[in-house]
Design a protein around this motif. Structure first.
Motif, PDB file in Angstrom:
ATOM      1  N   ASP A 185       0.842  -1.187   0.000  1.00  0.00           N
ATOM      2  CA  ASP A 185       0.000   0.000   0.000  1.00  0.00           C
ATOM      3  C   ASP A 185       0.882   1.244   0.000  1.00  0.00           C
ATOM      4  O   ASP A 185       1.926   1.249   0.643  1.00  0.00           O
ATOM      5  CB  ASP A 185      -0.847   0.057   1.283  1.00  0.00           C
ATOM      6  N   PRO A 186       0.445   2.303  -0.673  1.00  0.00           N
ATOM      7  CA  PRO A 186       1.164   3.566  -0.515  1.00  0.00           C
ATOM      8  C   PRO A 186       1.093   3.962   0.966  1.00  0.00           C
ATOM      9  O   PRO A 186       0.127   3.615   1.654  1.00  0.00           O
ATOM     10  CB  PRO A 186       0.360   4.550  -1.359  1.00  0.00           C
ATOM     11  N   THR A 187       2.106   4.684   1.443  1.00  0.00           N
ATOM     12  CA  THR A 187       2.090   5.026   2.867  1.00  0.00           C
ATOM     13  C   THR A 187       0.972   6.005   3.169  1.00  0.00           C
ATOM     14  O   THR A 187       0.523   6.108   4.286  1.00  0.00           O
ATOM     15  CB  THR A 187       3.424   5.636   3.303  1.00  0.00           C
ATOM     16  N   SER A 188       0.519   6.732   2.135  1.00  0.00           N
ATOM     17  CA  SER A 188      -0.595   7.655   2.322  1.00  0.00           C
ATOM     18  C   SER A 188      -1.165   7.969   0.954  1.00  0.00           C
ATOM     19  O   SER A 188      -0.488   7.827  -0.058  1.00  0.00           O
ATOM     20  CB  SER A 188      -0.101   8.943   2.988  1.00  0.00           C
ATOM     21  N   LEU A 189      -2.433   8.371   0.916  1.00  0.00           N
ATOM     22  CA  LEU A 189      -3.012   8.834  -0.340  1.00  0.00           C
ATOM     23  C   LEU A 189      -3.231  10.343  -0.287  1.00  0.00           C
ATOM     24  O   LEU A 189      -3.774  10.939  -1.205  1.00  0.00           O
ATOM     25  CB  LEU A 189      -4.354   8.133  -0.609  1.00  0.00           C
ATOM     26  N   ASP A 190      -2.813  10.952   0.802  1.00  0.00           N
ATOM     27  CA  ASP A 190      -2.985  12.380   0.987  1.00  0.00           C
ATOM     28  C   ASP A 190      -1.864  13.107   0.234  1.00  0.00           C
ATOM     29  O   ASP A 190      -0.693  12.916   0.557  1.00  0.00           O
ATOM     30  CB  ASP A 190      -2.909  12.661   2.505  1.00  0.00           C
TER      31      ASP A 190
ATOM     32  N   GLU B 247       4.798  10.016  -0.054  1.00  0.00           N
ATOM     33  CA  GLU B 247       6.247  10.035  -0.198  1.00  0.00           C
ATOM     34  C   GLU B 247       6.737   8.952  -1.149  1.00  0.00           C
ATOM     35  O   GLU B 247       7.929   8.823  -1.376  1.00  0.00           O
ATOM     36  CB  GLU B 247       6.920   9.862   1.177  1.00  0.00           C
TER      37      GLU B 247
ATOM     38  N   SER C 297       4.381  16.332   7.540  1.00  0.00           N
ATOM     39  CA  SER C 297       4.589  15.660   6.259  1.00  0.00           C
ATOM     40  C   SER C 297       6.048  15.296   6.068  1.00  0.00           C
ATOM     41  O   SER C 297       6.926  16.128   6.227  1.00  0.00           O
ATOM     42  CB  SER C 297       4.159  16.566   5.110  1.00  0.00           C
TER      43      SER C 297
ATOM     44  N   ILE D 256      -7.812  12.507   9.478  1.00  0.00           N
ATOM     45  CA  ILE D 256      -7.034  11.578   8.652  1.00  0.00           C
ATOM     46  C   ILE D 256      -7.918  10.647   7.840  1.00  0.00           C
ATOM     47  O   ILE D 256      -7.438   9.928   6.976  1.00  0.00           O
ATOM     48  CB  ILE D 256      -6.010  10.735   9.463  1.00  0.00           C
ATOM     49  N   GLU D 257      -9.214  10.662   8.114  1.00  0.00           N
ATOM     50  CA  GLU D 257     -10.084   9.757   7.352  1.00  0.00           C
ATOM     51  C   GLU D 257     -10.648  10.422   6.096  1.00  0.00           C
ATOM     52  O   GLU D 257     -11.525   9.855   5.440  1.00  0.00           O
ATOM     53  CB  GLU D 257     -11.231   9.269   8.249  1.00  0.00           C
TER      54      GLU D 257
ATOM     55  N   MET E 295      -9.489  10.784   3.198  1.00  0.00           N
ATOM     56  CA  MET E 295      -9.231  10.108   1.925  1.00  0.00           C
ATOM     57  C   MET E 295     -10.001   8.787   1.792  1.00  0.00           C
ATOM     58  O   MET E 295      -9.828   8.089   0.813  1.00  0.00           O
ATOM     59  CB  MET E 295      -7.730   9.823   1.773  1.00  0.00           C
ATOM     60  N   ARG E 296     -10.804   8.453   2.790  1.00  0.00           N
ATOM     61  CA  ARG E 296     -11.606   7.224   2.648  1.00  0.00           C
ATOM     62  C   ARG E 296     -12.604   7.424   1.509  1.00  0.00           C
ATOM     63  O   ARG E 296     -13.145   8.527   1.347  1.00  0.00           O
ATOM     64  CB  ARG E 296     -12.379   6.942   3.936  1.00  0.00           C
TER      65      ARG E 296
ATOM     66  N   TYR F  60     -11.280   1.327  -1.451  1.00  0.00           N
ATOM     67  CA  TYR F  60      -9.896   1.169  -1.020  1.00  0.00           C
ATOM     68  C   TYR F  60      -9.864   0.170   0.114  1.00  0.00           C
ATOM     69  O   TYR F  60     -10.307   0.449   1.221  1.00  0.00           O
ATOM     70  CB  TYR F  60      -9.318   2.522  -0.587  1.00  0.00           C
ATOM     71  N   ILE F  61      -9.344  -1.022  -0.171  1.00  0.00           N
ATOM     72  CA  ILE F  61      -9.176  -2.040   0.864  1.00  0.00           C
ATOM     73  C   ILE F  61      -7.682  -2.267   1.008  1.00  0.00           C
ATOM     74  O   ILE F  61      -7.074  -2.937   0.183  1.00  0.00           O
ATOM     75  CB  ILE F  61      -9.890  -3.350   0.481  1.00  0.00           C
ATOM     76  N   PRO F  62      -7.085  -1.659   2.038  1.00  0.00           N
ATOM     77  CA  PRO F  62      -5.628  -1.766   2.192  1.00  0.00           C
ATOM     78  C   PRO F  62      -5.181  -3.232   2.168  1.00  0.00           C
ATOM     79  O   PRO F  62      -5.869  -4.101   2.687  1.00  0.00           O
ATOM     80  CB  PRO F  62      -5.379  -1.145   3.564  1.00  0.00           C
TER      81      PRO F  62
END
Lengths: 310, 307, 542
Positions: C48-53, C58, C134, C204-205, C207-208, C223-225
């Motif tokens: 998984d990407p570490t974040s989608l934000d 990164e 960030s 933080i939610e 991007m759900r 999105y299912i990690p």
């Protein structure tokens, strides 16, 4: 992970403890006779001896060392790296053009040492710990066993990964980490048996006649522990080898150019689809054969040493 | 009985505390941290991030905060790697998946391992027995990192019967390979254990008596021999279940099932402190709970044991 | 959709096709190729990407999500050229320290709001704000935005950052230094606009899929990690009509060989080429197996710092080590995917960079080997005084293969003993960062398409100068290059100095490799930064 029948061993320990120490001497002669009658076990000893011999004699026939790269083969392993007598690669080459024959021999040595050393570490710690707890008894015993209870609740594989990450990868660390994980059961069994032996009449008699503690332990307690320790150790060895293979799969095993069965199998399994089956089959054959042998020997030893069955 | 349960649960609390502190210290002594990256972060940026996650506090303070968070809100903290998710999110999302295929693998292992062991024992030294023994050792020694890719090659690429991975809510097709790959080695161990304890029971005096009374063989086996022969197997089930859960990393890795297993390895490698701790707490409490349950079942079956 | 609804929908589709047989299949508007009915693009992720934000992303895989789900001021075309994004264009002042972007008035968020300059102001402040934490806030620093240092250190409020919305459609950035390539940096995910109202509501939610609001060509619908994700065409995207791919699906497959197997089984449109299998797959699937240049260099840094070995402080030893590496064996026999043997640090694919003919690159390997032996003997190492070193690399099949081969080359050519030290990633980074190594594996990919993104690494003050190399002339050349219109002479000179001082051993320049289903078209092979946009792709009837 460990395929051990702990309850069975516990029962066997109880059975041995029930016997008189006098009979203890004939235990071993009887056991040897019965072990020899077990065909699968004796055949396994034979095969395993051959494998160990091979790992010592094999290098004299090797054309390549385990780290040399055959530059002519590198890059065209699927066509040129096949097992062949002509170019000296009896088992073919790995994906880097290194001689698999030499690498299997080297991996055999490492994996067998991991198995034996790991089992030895576990057995020594477990026996000492269990014997001390059982012999001293009382609060000390309670405290020591509580620690074992707590350690039992720790997820082993998880901690093993953490330890290899923390302390860095080295073969010594691997031995210690694996061994440290496996001594818990041993200590429980040994403690239980020490407790029951301690209160046996012959021990009390010895104590009453003024025999020293150290002599009681060496003469009466250790011989009675030995059977169960041997059986447990024989089943621990394949368990250790299996754990090492998982560690190698994760890339946390021995350092290149050294290798182990687990590392070779893991590499071979990756390239299974690319016409290089020998890279999986040779190490896997050694691995599977040896583990089969260990299990048969373990079963044979247990049957031979369990006094109840005679 | 109740006293015994209370005592065991009471013991679980210090056990968990020691486990938490031990893992915490072990983890923090590993080289590198969650924010060590290929391009070293400028000190200011690193300080900002560490402040955000409370990593700038002394270690003892962090441990206390952590334990306090668990006790008061059942909050395992934010993941340091997956920055959009908390550890609770990760466990809530992955754990049901792991439990589902792990549970089936467990049922499959027991459901096939036990009958196989019994048949092998009853038909000792026949080809069925040899097959069962050979199979059980073979399955125990074939590493699942060899089996998993082989399954994909056979069932997905050659036969085209099954999808090569994914979960899709856990339908039958997506469960077959994970369950097979995960259960075989445990099935093998269970068959071995069942066989040897069954053999022993069948040779014991009370079975000889039952046979002497002229009872039919299947009655002897099912009514009299089965129950005592199950005891060793039952005590193996606790470690086996925990082993299935922690062993699931291979499954998540090869089949992309989205379970919790992949984090057992990745969290340690990524130094995702909070996930490591969350998993330690999870697996630790599972281990304790399962050992207790197994001991209770054991006591329930074996009337000789009284707590 | 329930099974019933699905079959109902299917029968409806069948019915409508039957009712309107004259409807021809769609064609690609430019190439005229016949488009496939199902426009779903499926590819695999290792993790998984570490974040989608956008402000927190990164990794490369997360950036690919961001380019689909959001749109920044500028975009890149298939060749990596700058094209308008949310901004229709920009103007600068004379010394290129103030950039003014004009935003299009039809850019919409997926909840129907208009994308305004205020959204950019919010996002850029957010990227630099210590509260956001960030790991990519340093990107705002290398963009040289006025006031960024004080914001990062917490000494000034994020409001003081040199960005402002002149009106809803005009966005102005003030820089501390003249940066000719500034606009190209706005294609980076960190600079993408984010919806303040959604972030404030969901934390933080945000991007759900159920909360998600973006301004890109796609919206996140699932999105299912650890398992899968789906992004679907956004109807509110200003250029939605040009989008052809309806749905982009990712599947998590952590093992490259399994990913390859599943590509062959038809589950993926874009597959991996497992380590060392390129040639073989190229022969078997010539049309599907592709290799394309990337802006990256693989090299070994030689530790010249305090903790490094005495031997590596001798330039002759460093040269000998570099000369004795037969790069063509690495590229032709191990990697086999069109990688380019490297004798300079900067790859030839870099815009405006001509690979200089450094002396040792011109020799044959035999000459290099002979020279290497000579140099090592001069330095006083030989059978009676053997050189012992350690080579540090991180756990990976590819790194292992290269390290093993190079160590053998050194052993056979120079008779020196180099021990392999394989460490897992974080330990490797820490050890190397602390300078506790002799020879260390490294790779560097350009942040932007200009030689300074590579050569800055050999300047004395670079945070990434792991060799601890310091040469006053190089530093001066780099400094003067910053304000030059054409700095290529400086870059050539620096490469020549580096090829002599040899603080690092360049091994090869990367290529990207992959397997592409014949039906998948539009992949930007010429974008050396590897930036692709799903809306540029399309699937044809093969």
């Amino acid at each position: 992970m460990l395929v051990l029948n702990k309850v069975k061993i516990q029962e066997m320990a109880d059975n041995i403890a029930e016997m008189d120490a006098v009979k203890g001497r004939s235990l071993w002669t009887d056991a040897r006779r019965r072990f020899m009658q077990n065909k699968a076990a004796t055949a396994s000893v034979f095969v395993l001896t051959l494998i160990v011999l091979f790992s010592f004699i094999g290098p004299y026939f090797a054309v390549w060392t385990n780290e040399q790269i055959d530059w002519a083969v590198l890059g065209r392993v699927a066509e040129l790296g096949q097992p062949s007598f002509a170019n000296g690669h009896f088992f073919g080459t790995d994906s880097l053009g290194r001689d698999l024959y030499s690498r299997v021999i080297q991996g055999t040595r490492i994996s067998l040492s991991v198995g034996f050393v790991g089992a030895t570490v576990a057995v020594i710690i477990g026996t000492l710990y269990g014997a001390i707890a059982g012999y001293v008894g009382g609060r000390v015993d309670q405290f020591m066993m509580r620690i074992v209870d707590i350690l039992m609740a720790i997820p082993g594989m998880f901690v093993l990964i953490l330890m290899l990450v923390v302390f860095g990868r080295s073969i010594l660390m691997l031995f210690i980490a694996i061994g440290l994980l496996a001594w818990l059961d041993m200590s429980r069994i040994v403690r239980g048996q020490t407790l029951s032996i301690k209160n046996k009449e012959f021990v009390e008699a010895a104590r009453a006649t003024g025999v020293k503690n150290s002599k009681i332990i060496t003469r009466h307690i250790v011989p009675n522990l030995l059977g169960v320790v041997v059986v447990y150790a024989s089943l621990l060895v394949p368990g250790m080898i299996l754990i090492e293979s998982s560690i190698s799969f994760l890339g946390l095993g021995v350092q290149e150019p050294s290798t182990s069965w687990g590392a070779l199998i893991s590499d071979g399994a990756k390239t299974i689809r690319y016409d290089t089956e020998w890279q999986l089959l040779f190490p896997l054959a050694f691995f599977v054969t040896s583990l089969f042998c260990f299990y048969f020997i373990g079963d044979g030893l247990r049957d031979a040493l369990d006094p109840k069955d005679r | 009985m109740l006293n015994y349960v209370i005592k065991r649960v009471g013991l679980a609390i210090p056990t968990m505390l020691i486990l938490i502190v031990f893992s915490f210290l072990l983890m923090h002594s590993a080289p590198g941290g969650p924010f060590t990256s290929e391009r070293p972060l400028p000190p200011q940026v690193l300080a900002n991030i560490e402040a955000k996650y409370g990593l700038n506090q002394p270690l003892w303070r962090q441990i206390i905060n952590y334990i306090w968070g668990i006790l008061t809100e059942f909050d395992l903290g934010p993941s340091f790697r997956y920055k959009d998710r908390t550890v609770n999110d990760i466990i809530e999302q992955g754990f049901p998946i792991t439990i589902k295929y792990g549970g089936w693998a467990f049922i499959f292992a027991v459901g096939i391992g036990v009958p196989l062991g019994i048949i092998a024992a009853v038909r000792q030294n026949t080809w069925i027995d040899y097959f069962a023994v050979g199979f059980s050792i073979g399955a125990a020694v074939l590493p699942n990192f060899v089996m998993a890719p082989l399954l994909v090659i056979v069932f997905t690429l050659w036969l085209g019967w099954l999808p090569g991975g994914g979960w899709n809510g856990g339908d039958f097709q997506h469960m077959v390979m994970p369950v097979i790959a995960l259960s075989t080695s445990y099935m093998a161990s269970i068959a071995r254990i069942t066989r040897s304890s069954m053999l022993e029971v069948l040779n014991s005096n009370f079975i000889r008596t039952a046979r002497a009374k002229g009872l039919p063989e299947h009655v002897v086996i099912l009514r009299h021999a089965l129950k005592p022969a199950m005891l060793p197997m039952i005590s193996y089930l606790g470690p086996a279940f925990v082993g299935i859960i922690t062993g699931s990393f291979i499954i998540d890795l090869y089949f992309g099932t989205g379970g919790i297993g992949i984090h057992f390895v990745n969290a340690a490698l990524n130094r995702d402190y909070s996930v490591i701790m969350g998993l330690t707490v999870l697996v630790g409490s599972l281990t304790i709970a399962f050992n207790l349950i197994v001991d209770l079942i054991y006591a329930w079956i074996d009337p000789k044991i009284r707590y | 959709m329930s099974y019933f609804a699905k079959s109902l929908a299917a029968s409806f589709v069948v019915a409508s096709i039957a009712a309107a047989p004259v409807l021809a299949q769609e064609m690609h508007p430019v190439t005229g190729e016949t488009l496939a009915d199902e426009q779903t693009f499926t590819y695999s992720l290792m993790d998984d990407p570490t974040s989608l934000d956008p402000q927190i992303i990164e990794d490369v895989s997360g950036s690919a999500f961001a380019r689909d789900l959001f749109e920044g001021l500028m975009n890149q075309d298939a060749d990596g050229n700058l094209i308008p994004g949310v901004a229709t264009g920009f103007t600068t002042n004379d010394d290129k320290t103030v950039y003014t972007f004009t935003l299009r008035d039809n850019a919409m968020w997926s909840d129907g709001r208009q994308v305004t300059a205020h959204d950019f102001v919010y996002a850029w402040r957010r990227a630099a704000d210590p509260e956001t934490g960030s790991p990519y806030s340093w990107f705002m620093d290398i963009m040289s935005i006025a006031g960024v240092g004080d914001v990062l250190s917490g000494d000034a409020s994020p409001d003081t950052l040199g960005v402002r919305a002149i009106d809803d459609l005009t966005f102005e950035v003030t820089l501390t230094a003249s940066l000719p390539y500034f606009a190209s940096m706005t294609t980076h995910a960190t600079t993408f606009p984010t919806p303040s109202w959604v972030i404030e509501e969901f934390g933080i939610e945000w991007m759900r899929p159920e909360n998600f609001v973006g301004n890109g060509a796609y919206v996140l619908t699932e999105y299912i990690p650890g398992e899968t994700s789906t992004r679907e065409r956004s109807t509110s995207y200003w250029n939605n009509e040009a989008t052809i791919i309806d749905k982009v699906v990712t599947l998590n497959i952590a093992d490259e060989n399994t990913a390859h197997t599943r590509y062959l089984a038809g589950e993926l449109d874009l597959g991996t080429v497992p380590t060392g299998q390129y040639l073989r797959l190229k022969a078997e699937y010539p049309d599907e197996t592709k290799s394309y240049p990337r802006l990256c260099t693989y090299y070994y840094s030689l530790n010249m710092g305090e903790n490094g070995p005495e031997s590596l402080k001798d330039v002759r030893v460093r040269q000998a080590l570099s000369f004795a590496v037969d790069r063509s064996i690495i590229t032709e026999n191990i990697l086999q995917a069109g990688q380019i043997p490297a004798f300079t640090f900067t790859p030839g694919a870099t815009a405006g960079f001509e690979v200089p003919e450094v002396a040792f690159g011109m020799m044959s390997q035999d000459e290099r080997n002979a020279k290497a032996k000579e140099l090592l003997a001069d330095a006083g190492y030989g059978a009676d005084n053997p050189l012992e070193l350690e080579l540090l690399y991180n756990t990976s099949e590819g790194h292992k293969n290269i390290a093993t081969a190079i160590v053998q080359m050194w052993k056979e050519t120079l008779g020196i003993n180099v021990t392999l030290a394989n460490m897992e990633w974080k330990t490797f980074l820490q050890t190397k960062g602390d300078g506790n190594y002799d020879i260390g594996r490294a790779g560097w990919c350009g942040d932007y398409n200009e030689a300074s993104t590579f050569l800055d690494l050999v300047s004395t003050n670079s945070g990434y100068n792991d060799s601890k190399y310091s040469n006053a002339e190089v530093d001066a050349l780099l400094q003067s290059a910053k304000t030059m219109d054409d700095a290529s002479a400086n870059y050539t000179r620096i490469e020549e100095i580096v090829a002599t001082d040899m603080p690092l051993i360049p091994v090869y320049h990367y290529t990207g490799v992959g397997m592409f289903k014949p039906s998948l078209k539009g992949w930007p092979f010429n974008n050396v930064e590897g930036n692709w946009y799903s809306r540029d792709l399309y699937k044809i009837v093969p």
